[in-house]
Design an enzyme around this catalytic site. Structure first.
Site, PDB file in Angstrom:
ATOM      1  N   GLU A 105      -1.505  -4.559   6.601  1.00 50.79           N
ATOM      2  CA  GLU A 105      -2.848  -3.492   7.431  1.00 50.79           C
ATOM      3  C   GLU A 105      -3.681  -2.592   7.693  1.00 50.79           C
ATOM      4  O   GLU A 105      -3.925  -1.794   7.599  1.00 50.79           O
ATOM      5  CB  GLU A 105      -4.071  -5.005   7.743  1.00 50.79           C
ATOM      6  CG  GLU A 105      -4.921  -4.670   7.801  1.00 50.79           C
ATOM      7  CD  GLU A 105      -5.965  -5.125   8.788  1.00 50.79           C
ATOM      8  OE1 GLU A 105      -7.428  -5.761   8.106  1.00 50.79           O
ATOM      9  OE2 GLU A 105      -5.341  -6.987   8.681  1.00 50.79           O
ATOM     10  N   ASP A 106      -2.875  -3.259   9.368  1.00 50.28           N
ATOM     11  CA  ASP A 106      -3.127  -2.058  10.832  1.00 50.28           C
ATOM     12  C   ASP A 106      -2.036  -0.845  10.854  1.00 50.28           C
ATOM     13  O   ASP A 106      -2.129   0.340  11.819  1.00 50.28           O
ATOM     14  CB  ASP A 106      -3.187  -2.919  11.715  1.00 50.28           C
ATOM     15  CG  ASP A 106      -4.722  -2.846  11.695  1.00 50.28           C
ATOM     16  OD1 ASP A 106      -5.986  -2.993  10.438  1.00 50.28           O
ATOM     17  OD2 ASP A 106      -4.763  -5.420  11.892  1.00 50.28           O
TER      18      ASP A 106
END
Length: 764
Positions: free
Chosen positions: A113-114
């Site tokens: 996700e990051d």
């Protein structure tokens, strides 16, 4: 960075495969804050090894290094390194004694996700199992939905579907939420409140449903502290003061319990436990009582080594102290759906204090605290944790049922509503006549029970017996009720009003689905009649086989779709004829006046038996298989000459041919239908009508009008009054009568009354 000291060869294995770890995404500038101490790589491995000596240390080390490098210089809102978050999530899961794959997935859960990490890369380095867990946890940041509720619901859908594949996704997600709530003070106030509400609405009750009581209580208290800080502080202060005041009493109760049990040969561990602030606050609100009126703030757990010992301990307690009536529950013989098992009882103990006891085994105590996480994940030859839970866990069975609801919900908000209903309710246990146990949410009724037995039972339910006595279907059920549902094959779909009576999401979804199907069938039936009538008048042959070949030209996928579209007014019957017969030409009336005359002539002739083959029978609302309603301002009754008007999306509205409202449709003859009355004289049915009465304004005049209507078996559905002059009042009365003859008799009797100046029927 501190590494666990290992051989040079082991260190190379731990770090060699992470040389390709992706660069971290650039982190936004945040205020500097002193760096907090993080769990070291060595500490993490040792903590896992303390409960799992066979742990794959190399895997844990590689995941630690990979996640640290992937997140790089990223920081959290607090200013701490971002890597501290996945590390804390992993630490929470080690307290639950979870397997290596779960701990590794926790360390990596934000990398896709990051950071620039990909699923393929994680699969390559850590294996498909861990890659699937990490992907299941990836949030939908770019989800484009119309409302925050829809986004929240869609994220919950994704979470539950991922859980259905591997329950460890839920454990990681809950640990992730726990750490986020612990650090919520660093989030902006608006987001802080939204996150706390979502936690209280979804994640805390979801943890409770999974039997993870300790985690649920922490999530509830952290949310409560954010959403209502003043109340939290007040309750916490009162709790502390009470604990200080009763410190000796609590010790005395523990001691006396222990001694009495030992004297009777029962070996047990007894300890007191204080309720949490959120639990106390909700009980005060629910029961509208003050803090001083609560008698069960402190409870005592009696933990033993066997089920037999639990019941022996119960006997000792009940012999020693008086029992408080109505406070005994045996969840050992009848466990809750979240696998919770324990005996609850309340007695009048030392110092005439109420003492609430929970008697359970060590295994039950572990499951009560850790829920599905307490199930053994390390048995040989049992398959995956998810497969184990399918066999051993009622809580996981609830999850699978909830996931099954996904296909039954028309939109995300509807699914979220149903899931919240399922999450929040406590339970009652009822039985079928054959002794099958049915667990339902508290406040559930017989409708919910019927759908819990089977959808077909719910759809065809017409009555019930509770403990052998007839009762309404809306009756609220109590623990231990035996319920017999009476069904009828004549009822294929439930009344729409049941949706507002049902408590469970399953019942509501089934009712909504059955109602939609019934309405669709009605429109399809109407559409088929309209098409067959047009073909008969045009003297061309209709056959389903021929229509099947024309479906692509109509942009429909099935014959039922075509029929329903015609019934709803979305598709003209003439378009269907043209699709089947390209040379078909619709005969249209050229002039407006001619169309008016034709439509009214059809209506006036529709009651003749000779035309019965081409007209649509009207048998009253709820009786016909067609979507029929009556004119809104005046209705229609058997004996009236009637005409039907098709309204797209609503069905057929029946008007008397003298209704002034028909003028609005004179330029749309294609909407006019031939209809006739089809009344079963053996089962009288009432129909709507409206009359206008001008009566003398004197005491008792309204009572005289109502008496005449009642004496002649009419039913007043609605009444409105207006003052036309000082001496007269105009009444508009909506009646229900059997037919035109019945209505005419009531009007004649009203005209005979001295207080009535004038009576006339109102046609919409």
């Amino acid at each position: 960075m501190v590494y666990w000291r290992r051989s040079s060869r082991q260190m190379q294995a731990a770090t060699g495969q992470v040389a390709v770890a992706p660069a971290a995404a650039p982190a936004p500038a945040r205020p500097a804050k002193p760096r907090v101490g993080m769990m070291r790589q060595y500490d993490l491995v040792e903590k896992v090894r303390s409960y799992n000596p066979e742990t794959n240390e190399d895997l844990l080390n590689r995941a630690y290094v990979y996640a640290m490098k992937a997140h790089g210089a990223q920081t959290r809102a607090s200013g701490d390194p971002y890597f501290s978050h996945p590390l804390e999530v992993a630490a929470i899961l080690t307290d639950l004694k979870l397997d290596d794959a779960t701990i590794v997935a926790a360390l990596l859960h934000d990398t896709i996700e990051d950071t620039e990490a990909t699923r393929a890369e994680i699969d390559q380095i850590f294996g498909h199992e861990i890659g699937a867990l990490v992907e299941g946890l990836t949030k939908l940041k770019r989800l484009e939905l119309v409302s925050r509720e829809a986004k929240q619901a869609e994220n919950l859908r994704k979470l539950l579907l991922a859980i259905a594949d591997d329950v460890r996704v839920l454990l990681i997600k809950l640990a992730d939420r726990v750490h986020n709530m612990r650090t919520l003070e660093f989030v902006p106030p608006a987001s802080r409140r939204r996150i706390a509400e979502e936690t209280l609405d979804i994640y805390a009750p979801l943890a409770g449903r999974m039997g993870m009581q300790e985690m649920r209580e922490e999530l509830e208290d952290l949310s409560f502290q954010t959403l209502n800080p003043e109340a939290y502080v007040v309750v916490e202060q009162r709790l502390q003061a009470l604990a200080d005041r009763n410190r000796n009493l609590i010790g005395e109760i523990e001691s006396q319990l222990q001694k009495n049990l030992q004297k009777n040969g029962v070996v047990a561990h007894v300890y007191g436990r204080r309720k949490k602030p959120f639990s106390i606050w909700t009980k005060m609100e629910r029961k509208s009582v003050g803090f001083e009126q609560l008698s069960d703030i402190f409870g005592f757990r009696v933990v033993l080594d066997s089920v037999e010992a639990c019941y022996r301990a119960l006997g000792v307690v009940h012999i020693t102290w008086p029992v408080v009536p109505g406070r005994f529950k045996d969840y050992i013989s009848t466990p809750k759906q979240n696998d919770y098992r324990s005996i609850h009882t309340t007695v009048i103990g030392p110092g005439n204090q109420r003492v609430e006891l929970q008697i359970r085994t060590e295994e039950m105590d572990r499951i009560a605290e850790f829920g599905i996480a307490a199930h053994a994940f390390y048995k040989d030859g049992i398959g995956s944790p998810t497969e184990l839970l399918k066999r051993e866990s009622n809580a996981f069975a609830w999850l699978r049922h909830t996931v099954g609801m996904l296909s039954e919900s028309a939109n995300p908000e509807e699914f979220l509503e149903h899931t919240k209903l399922e999450l929040f309710h406590d339970q009652v246990f009822c039985f079928t006549p054959r002794g099958k146990l049915i667990a339902l949410p508290r406040h559930a009724n017989v409708i919910d029970f019927a759908y819990a037995v089977h959808t077909d039972v719910g759809n065809s339910a017409v009555g019930c017996k509770i403990n052998g006595k007839f009762a309404p279907l809306s009756s609220e059920l109590q623990n231990g009720d035996e319920v017999e549902v009476l069904t009828s094959q004549a009822q294929s779909a439930p009344p729409t009003a049941w949706e507002s009576l049902a408590v469970t999401g399953r019942a509501r979804a089934a009712i909504r689905r059955a109602t939609r199907t019934a309405v669709r069938d009605q429109y399809a039936g109407l559409g088929r009649r309209i098409i067959e009538r047009l073909f008969a008048r045009a003297k061309i042959e209709y056959a389903d086989d021929k229509l099947t070949g024309a479906l692509p030209r109509l942009a429909r996928t099935s014959i039922e779709d075509v029929m329903a579209s015609v019934g709803r007014g979305e598709l003209k019957a003439s378009d269907v004829a043209r699709a089947m017969y390209p040379d078909y030409k619709e005969e249209r009336v050229a002039r407006y006046a001619a169309s008016k005359a034709t439509a009214r002539r059809k209506a006036s002739q529709s009651h003749h038996p000779a035309r019965s083959a081409s007209v649509i029978p009207v048998g009253g609302i709820g009786k016909a298989n067609l979507p029929i309603k009556f004119a809104p301002n005046g209705g229609a009754v058997p004996g009236d000459r009637i005409v039907g008007i098709i309204t797209p999306g609503e069905g057929i509205t029946i008007y008397p041919i003298q209704a002034p409202a028909l003028k609005d449709f004179e330029d749309e003859p294609e909407r006019w239908l031939d209809v006739r009355w089809d009344i079963d004289e053996t089962t009288p049915q009432r129909f709507p009508a409206r009359i206008r009465v001008e009566n003398v304004n004197e005491p008792g005049s309204l009572a005289q009008v109502a008496t005449v209507i009642a004496e002649h078996d009419g039913n007043i559905d609605n009444i409105s009054m207006s003052r036309r002059s000082p001496d007269f009042t105009e009444l508009t009365i909506d009646l229900e009568v059997y037919d035109l003859k019945h209505l005419s008799a009531i009007i004649a009797q009203l005209r005979a009354k001295a207080v009535v100046a004038r009576v006339e029927r109102v046609n919409g």
